[in-house]
Design an enzyme around this catalytic site. Structure first.
Site, PDB file in Angstrom:
ATOM      1  N   GLN A  99       0.808  -1.226   0.000  1.00  0.00           N
ATOM      2  CA  GLN A  99       0.000   0.000   0.000  1.00  0.00           C
ATOM      3  C   GLN A  99       0.844   1.280   0.000  1.00  0.00           C
ATOM      4  O   GLN A  99       0.491   2.263  -0.632  1.00  0.00           O
ATOM      5  CB  GLN A  99      -0.909  -0.018   1.237  1.00  0.00           C
ATOM      6  N   GLU A 156      -2.947   9.189  -0.999  1.00  0.00           N
ATOM      7  CA  GLU A 156      -2.118   9.940  -0.048  1.00  0.00           C
ATOM      8  C   GLU A 156      -1.088  10.819  -0.753  1.00  0.00           C
ATOM      9  O   GLU A 156      -0.128  11.287  -0.143  1.00  0.00           O
ATOM     10  CB  GLU A 156      -1.463   8.972   0.947  1.00  0.00           C
ATOM     11  N   GLU A 207       5.264  -1.988   8.148  1.00  0.00           N
ATOM     12  CA  GLU A 207       3.996  -1.893   8.889  1.00  0.00           C
ATOM     13  C   GLU A 207       3.024  -2.960   8.384  1.00  0.00           C
ATOM     14  O   GLU A 207       2.967  -3.235   7.182  1.00  0.00           O
ATOM     15  CB  GLU A 207       3.430  -0.487   8.647  1.00  0.00           C
ATOM     16  N   ASP A 264      -0.434  -1.670  12.887  1.00  0.00           N
ATOM     17  CA  ASP A 264      -1.464  -0.646  12.648  1.00  0.00           C
ATOM     18  C   ASP A 264      -2.832  -1.301  12.848  1.00  0.00           C
ATOM     19  O   ASP A 264      -3.400  -1.225  13.943  1.00  0.00           O
ATOM     20  CB  ASP A 264      -1.295  -0.076  11.234  1.00  0.00           C
ATOM     21  N   LYS A 320      -3.298   6.250  15.472  1.00  0.00           N
ATOM     22  CA  LYS A 320      -4.292   7.057  14.764  1.00  0.00           C
ATOM     23  C   LYS A 320      -5.409   7.369  15.754  1.00  0.00           C
ATOM     24  O   LYS A 320      -6.140   6.449  16.167  1.00  0.00           O
ATOM     25  CB  LYS A 320      -4.878   6.248  13.606  1.00  0.00           C
ATOM     26  N   ARG A 379      -4.912   9.674   8.207  1.00  0.00           N
ATOM     27  CA  ARG A 379      -5.679   8.643   7.519  1.00  0.00           C
ATOM     28  C   ARG A 379      -5.640   8.949   6.019  1.00  0.00           C
ATOM     29  O   ARG A 379      -5.361  10.081   5.614  1.00  0.00           O
ATOM     30  CB  ARG A 379      -7.147   8.624   7.990  1.00  0.00           C
ATOM     31  N   LYS A 384       3.684   9.839  10.178  1.00  0.00           N
ATOM     32  CA  LYS A 384       3.358   9.344   8.836  1.00  0.00           C
ATOM     33  C   LYS A 384       2.189  10.169   8.344  1.00  0.00           C
ATOM     34  O   LYS A 384       1.079  10.057   8.867  1.00  0.00           O
ATOM     35  CB  LYS A 384       2.991   7.860   8.926  1.00  0.00           C
TER      36      LYS A 384
HETATM   37  P1  PGA Z   1      -6.130   4.137   5.971  1.00  0.00           P
HETATM   38  O1  PGA Z   1      -4.637   3.779   5.585  1.00  0.00           O
HETATM   39  O2  PGA Z   1      -6.156   5.513   6.513  1.00  0.00           O
HETATM   40  O3  PGA Z   1      -6.881   3.984   4.670  1.00  0.00           O
HETATM   41  O4  PGA Z   1      -6.526   3.099   6.998  1.00  0.00           O
HETATM   42  C1  PGA Z   1      -3.541   4.180   6.336  1.00  0.00           C
HETATM   43  C2  PGA Z   1      -2.744   3.005   6.847  1.00  0.00           C
HETATM   44  O5  PGA Z   1      -3.086   1.843   6.573  1.00  0.00           O
HETATM   45  O6  PGA Z   1      -1.758   3.212   7.531  1.00  0.00           O
HETATM   46 ZN    ZN Z   2      -1.293   0.979   7.818  1.00  0.00          ZN
END
Ligand code: PGA
Ligand code: ZN
Length: 432
Positions: free
Chosen positions: A163, A205, A296, A323, A348, A377, A399
């Site tokens: 990702q 992102e 991660e 995460d 988060k 996010r 991040k």
């Molecule tokens: P998400 O992705 O905000 O779509 O959950 C961020 C991550 O996985 O770190």
């Molecule tokens: Zn993540």
């Protein structure tokens, strides 16, 4: 004068053009604090739940008018009269209003918006930055950014399995100019993609989202961009990955599916790997790319054994970050600490629910010697709370995406402002 006199929620937009909750908290002094809640796309199953309307006539069901109504009708009357500086009391009231494990009643988005807006109002009432309000005068450690420069997985429509491919400017000579150096590398990366005829369009992102046949090619490209910009791989820049392992796991066959390059120069091949095979794949990847400093979610959110096996194998050299595994909550983090399932946590605030709970999670991680990465996010806004939070707790790492989209730059620019306010900022590279 820091008594809360009004709480007001409304529906605003995030960076995906989807609705989210904004909350304003007004104090008797006339001061106002505001926060906007971000939204994930590849969310963990155990996260606190965002309340969405489900009305197909608005935003295809994603509206947040019910959560806004909960702010205005349920939360506001309970917070009015409280002192905004009593964050713990405020957060206890908020969690008491919805004791369900995933905050399904009021919505995690309603609760977090109120919690953060109160903190902003309190800081404002003291005439200090949020970082100083939360961290005190001693807060002065700037986080090193994990800058997401290539997007894949659920955050892009390309074919990359992983990702997030991130650059981390850790070299001592890049302090405090890591962000500048990263922008220079990003620019070179664009040139390399253009030269290959690959897409330079952005993912969610703000990193590039080219179609590349396997992760190894993306890492090579990234390292080439570092060299082209006049920096050294490893000495100046380390590489961080967010595999977002949920996305790779096929629950029917119980295998991880991904494209791999068996060896340098070989054609990419489709692989279906067991947990043990995926551990070996990562070991090989780390041997081939020693600049990788952090991985991660290398496995899916229930594969505690996979996490523990990889941490046992490479954890003394490499950061293994949970995460979706921990969803920023102490109940899962404590399990991970005991079972050595990772050595770092992604934090988060909207996975856990309130500011106080976020701070508890960070404190538990730091006591255990875990690394802490404060995170945005994939759906985010101009809200900069996480920049202040990262400095307040001395997280060491943040991040918050690429450097090309304003909702991400807002956090980087906030860090630059904080840095210029600090008398003696300190920078500690997170990896040995
Ligand atoms: P998400 O992705 O905000 O779509 O959950 C961020 C991550 O996985 O770190
Ligand atoms: Zn993540």
């Amino acid at each position: 004068m820091s008594e809360i006199v009004e709480v007001h929620g409304r529906e605003v937009l995030d960076s995906r053009g989807e609705p989210t909750v904004e909350v304003e908290v007004y104090l008797a002094s006339g001061i106002m604090g505001r926060a906007i809640v971000p939204a994930g796309k590849t969310t963990g199953r155990r996260e606190v739940k965002e309340l969405r309307d489900g009305d197909p006539a608005r935003f295809r069901g994603k509206g947040v008018l019910k959560a806004v109504e909960n702010v205005n009708q349920v939360i506001a009357p309970e917070l009015i009269g409280l002192d905004a500086r009593d964050q713990r009391i405020v957060d206890r009231v908020l969690t008491g209003l919805d004791p369900s494990e995933r905050r399904e009643g009021l919505g995690g988005n309603a609760i977090l918006g109120a919690s953060l807006a109160v903190a902003h109002a309190a800081a404002e009432s003291l005439g200090i930055g949020l970082f100083e309000y939360l961290g005190g005068k001693v807060a002065r450690r700037l986080p090193v950014p994990l800058v997401n420069v290539i997007n894949g997985g659920g955050h892009a429509t390309n074919n990359l399995d992983i990702q997030e491919f991130m650059l981390v400017p850790t070299g001592p000579s890049l302090v405090p100019n890591g962000l500048r150096a990263t922008c220079e590398v990003f620019d070179r990366l664009r040139g390399l993609l253009e030269a290959q005829g690959a897409s330079t369009a952005y993912g969610d992102e703000g990193g590039f989202a080219p179609s590349l046949d396997c992760s190894e090619l993306a890492i090579e490209l990234l390292q080439e961009a570092v060299r082209k910009a006049g920096y050294e791989v490893h000495n100046h820049f380390r590489v961080a990955l967010d595999v977002a392992g949920n996305h790779l796991f096929d629950r029917t066959s119980e295998r991880y599916r991904l494209n791999i390059q068996p060896e340098r120069g070989a054609p990419p091949a489709r692989a279906e790997l067991t947990t043990a095979e995926l551990v070996r794949y990562y070991e090989g990847l780390l041997a081939r790319f020693p600049a990788i400093a952090s991985i991660e979610d290398p496995f899916h959110e229930d594969d505690w054994d996979g996490f523990a096996a990889l941490t046992a194998s490479v954890g003394s050299k490499v950061q293994i970050v949970g995460d979706d595994l921990f969803v920023s909550q102490t109940r899962y983090l404590s399990r991970g600490i005991k079972s050595r399932a990772a050595n770092a946590i992604l934090v988060k605030p909207n996975q856990v629910g309130t500011l106080s709970e976020t701070l508890d999670t960070v404190a538990m991680a730091q006591r255990a010697g875990f690394g802490t990465v404060i995170s945005h996010r994939s759906g985010d806004t101009e809200d900069t709370t996480i920049a202040d939070l990262a400095v307040a707790v001395g997280a060491g790492q943040i991040k918050t995406g690429s450097v090309t989209r304003s909702e991400r730059c807002a956090k980087y620019n906030r860090l630059l402002r904080i840095e210029s306010h600090l008398v003696e900022p300190i920078y500690v590279a997170p990896y040995a």
